[in-house]
Design an enzyme around this catalytic site. Sequence first.
Site, mmCIF file in Angstrom:
data_model
loop_
_atom_site.group_PDB
_atom_site.id
_atom_site.type_symbol
_atom_site.label_atom_id
_atom_site.label_comp_id
_atom_site.label_asym_id
_atom_site.label_seq_id
_atom_site.Cartn_x
_atom_site.Cartn_y
_atom_site.Cartn_z
ATOM 1 N N GLU A 73 -6.656 -2.133 0.856
ATOM 2 C CA GLU A 73 -5.472 -2.558 1.599
ATOM 3 C C GLU A 73 -4.565 -3.465 0.765
ATOM 4 O O GLU A 73 -3.345 -3.384 0.852
ATOM 5 C CB GLU A 73 -5.927 -3.298 2.855
ATOM 6 C CG GLU A 73 -4.995 -3.136 4.028
ATOM 7 C CD GLU A 73 -5.653 -3.603 5.317
ATOM 8 O OE1 GLU A 73 -6.534 -2.891 5.821
ATOM 9 O OE2 GLU A 73 -5.299 -4.691 5.787
ATOM 10 N N ASP A 74 -5.155 -4.336 -0.031
ATOM 11 C CA ASP A 74 -4.365 -5.416 -0.648
ATOM 12 C C ASP A 74 -4.327 -5.422 -2.171
ATOM 13 O O ASP A 74 -3.762 -6.346 -2.756
ATOM 14 C CB ASP A 74 -4.903 -6.782 -0.177
ATOM 15 C CG ASP A 74 -4.733 -6.976 1.326
ATOM 16 O OD1 ASP A 74 -3.820 -6.364 1.895
ATOM 17 O OD2 ASP A 74 -5.523 -7.724 1.916
#
Length: 187
Positions: A73-74
């Site tokens: 996600e990051d």
Amino acid sequence: MSGLDPDRREDVALVSRAADFAARRHADQQRKGAAREPYVNHLAEVACLLAETMGEPDAAALVAAGWLHDTLEDTQTDPEELERLFGPRVASLVAEVTDDKSLPKVERKRRQVEAAPHKSVGAKAIKVADKTSNLRSLTASPPEGWERQRIADYIAWAQEVVAGCRGTNAALEDRFDRAVAEARGTL
Ligand code: ZN
């Protein structure tokens, strides 16, 4: 390395490699809270919560996935890379707890609530540990500019997500409930 049987040695190596990988990928990131804690603190906390409360046979894969749970996600990480380095079990756990970032934030939050009950036992545990860590840091160091109502809304949303994850790990759920009580106590 006498004393450690080969399976346990592989387990320790897997978790250590996951921690090393996650620390490097998130190296330039910080938590949203005013204290600007290094992001890796969050990952370590999630991994510890899982390690301390899980008794399942593939606990090492779960703890490794705890370290890695925010990489897709990051950070610049893709699922194939996780599978190649950490195996299919770890890669699929991380994929299960990854939001679709092409969707607006409100929609992503709604989907987390909707999808939680359908996740695997391991993914549910990661979700509960993640929300526990987030609530703890909300209590210890709320993000700048977060009004009382925004914090209250976050707590309520975290509770909705965790409601769909209950019934699989009582010890972990208990830690979440304590984090909720503490967060509410600051409002
Ligand atoms: Zn997280």
